[in-house]
Design a protein around this motif. Sequence first.
Motif, PDB file in Angstrom:
ATOM      1  N   ALA A  68       0.881  -1.124  -0.030  1.00 30.02           N
ATOM      2  CA  ALA A  68       0.079   0.137  -0.066  1.00 30.02           C
ATOM      3  C   ALA A  68       0.935   1.418   0.001  1.00 30.02           C
ATOM      4  O   ALA A  68       0.415   2.406  -0.762  1.00 30.02           O
ATOM      5  N   ALA A  69       1.841   1.212   0.864  1.00 36.82           N
ATOM      6  CA  ALA A  69       2.813   2.465   0.772  1.00 36.82           C
ATOM      7  C   ALA A  69       3.674   2.586  -0.632  1.00 36.82           C
ATOM      8  O   ALA A  69       3.575   3.768  -1.135  1.00 36.82           O
ATOM      9  N   ALA A  70       4.013   1.496  -1.153  1.00 33.75           N
ATOM     10  CA  ALA A  70       4.498   1.723  -2.321  1.00 33.75           C
ATOM     11  C   ALA A  70       3.397   2.068  -3.524  1.00 33.75           C
ATOM     12  O   ALA A  70       4.006   2.990  -4.607  1.00 33.75           O
ATOM     13  N   SER A 123      -3.454  13.023  -2.310  1.00 30.50           N
ATOM     14  CA  SER A 123      -4.004  13.608  -1.005  1.00 30.50           C
ATOM     15  C   SER A 123      -5.109  12.781  -0.128  1.00 30.50           C
ATOM     16  O   SER A 123      -5.074  12.725   1.099  1.00 30.50           O
ATOM     17  N   SER A 124      -5.807  12.026  -1.014  1.00 25.55           N
ATOM     18  CA  SER A 124      -6.950  11.249  -0.160  1.00 25.55           C
ATOM     19  C   SER A 124      -6.523   9.650  -0.297  1.00 25.55           C
ATOM     20  O   SER A 124      -7.089   9.001   0.368  1.00 25.55           O
ATOM     21  N   VAL A 125      -5.244   9.291  -0.629  1.00 29.21           N
ATOM     22  CA  VAL A 125      -4.665   7.871  -0.943  1.00 29.21           C
ATOM     23  C   VAL A 125      -4.264   7.570   0.522  1.00 29.21           C
ATOM     24  O   VAL A 125      -3.341   8.007   0.888  1.00 29.21           O
ATOM     25  N   PRO A 126      -4.917   6.434   1.240  1.00 26.74           N
ATOM     26  CA  PRO A 126      -4.605   6.079   2.317  1.00 26.74           C
ATOM     27  C   PRO A 126      -3.171   5.246   2.679  1.00 26.74           C
ATOM     28  O   PRO A 126      -2.729   4.609   1.391  1.00 26.74           O
ATOM     29  N   VAL A 127      -2.783   5.110   3.881  1.00 29.96           N
ATOM     30  CA  VAL A 127      -1.747   3.878   4.099  1.00 29.96           C
ATOM     31  C   VAL A 127      -2.438   2.801   4.752  1.00 29.96           C
ATOM     32  O   VAL A 127      -3.705   3.368   5.484  1.00 29.96           O
ATOM     33  N   ILE A 128      -2.041   1.755   4.909  1.00 35.09           N
ATOM     34  CA  ILE A 128      -2.605   0.657   5.587  1.00 35.09           C
ATOM     35  C   ILE A 128      -1.467   0.375   6.830  1.00 35.09           C
ATOM     36  O   ILE A 128      -0.317   0.383   6.622  1.00 35.09           O
ATOM     37  N   SER A 131      -7.018   0.954   6.604  1.00 33.99           N
ATOM     38  CA  SER A 131      -6.607   1.712   5.681  1.00 33.99           C
ATOM     39  C   SER A 131      -6.929   3.107   6.265  1.00 33.99           C
ATOM     40  O   SER A 131      -8.159   3.529   6.521  1.00 33.99           O
ATOM     41  N   VAL A 132      -6.087   4.039   6.365  1.00 32.37           N
ATOM     42  CA  VAL A 132      -6.405   5.438   7.155  1.00 32.37           C
ATOM     43  C   VAL A 132      -5.785   6.566   5.977  1.00 32.37           C
ATOM     44  O   VAL A 132      -4.629   6.334   5.629  1.00 32.37           O
ATOM     45  N   ASN A 133      -6.527   7.561   5.771  1.00 26.87           N
ATOM     46  CA  ASN A 133      -5.990   8.684   5.019  1.00 26.87           C
ATOM     47  C   ASN A 133      -5.245   9.904   5.773  1.00 26.87           C
ATOM     48  O   ASN A 133      -5.220   9.731   7.118  1.00 26.87           O
ATOM     49  N   ARG A 134      -5.031  10.782   5.152  1.00 22.07           N
ATOM     50  CA  ARG A 134      -4.107  11.829   5.768  1.00 22.07           C
ATOM     51  C   ARG A 134      -5.083  12.866   6.964  1.00 22.07           C
ATOM     52  O   ARG A 134      -4.674  13.095   8.054  1.00 22.07           O
TER      53      ARG A 134
END
Length: 286
Positions: free
Chosen positions: A156-158, A198-203, A232-235
Amino acid sequence: MVGLSEGEKHFIRGGIAQDLRFDGRTRLQFRAVTVETGIIPQANGSARVRMGATEVIASVKAELGKPTILHPDKGKVSIYVDCSPTSAPMFEGRGSEELSSELSVALQRCLLGGKSGAGAAIDLSSLIVIEGKACWDLYIDGLVVSSDGNLLDALAAAVKVALSDTGIPKVKVSVNAETDGEPEVDISDDEFLQFDTSSVPVIVTLTKVGKHYIVDASSEEESQMSSAVSVSVNRRGQICGLTKRGGAGLDPSVILDMISVAKHVSQRFISLLDSEIAAAEAVEAE
């Protein structure tokens, strides 16, 4: 599956109980993270992410397509993960196919929301060129190069980093009388629009070992887990998706606490990724 002696298992579980893991980290501490961008020239965006000994690659390819009849105002995104058989012994044979499918589905749930597109962390409406007629199709591919635990978070980070590296070609739309008013699309070869992440989350995956849970579990730690919850959480601290694996059930109060912890930890992880992305882009620009 990681083969551990009874003594090693006791050492790992005991360390987690005392908030001092076998590699010196606390329960809510990530391994060192490094990021590279622009590693695949043929892609619209790409990235390599390393978390400890886990290494993954993500690439994004943008192609002009046609929206579906059900969703004429939205573009399309597909996600596929491949696990290299050389990345871990358990990936040889059908083990690789099963895990690839599991990771692909988990990423789709966390990033693309439901089948209708509701709850999608990626704004599909931003991919529309001409409503009902033309849109951008994004093909996101992930590759597990080396596996030492926490694959979903690393992938998810990649994906997030690769999307930040993605340039969507500028499009000019014109109407030609010779084509009965059908719009013509001219794709620029040298002008690109930066993809908005900006809305793409990390897991953040919380792995439960004994009575405690940890982030960024290694393969050895994952072998001792009873269950794991990936959030998964966004900014903005909004929950975009949640998946669970492992046979052991969890009390609803425990899940709520894990979600709360994941929201807190995710903001530190996003800040860490931001600084790594900035450093990688500076290196790429040199």
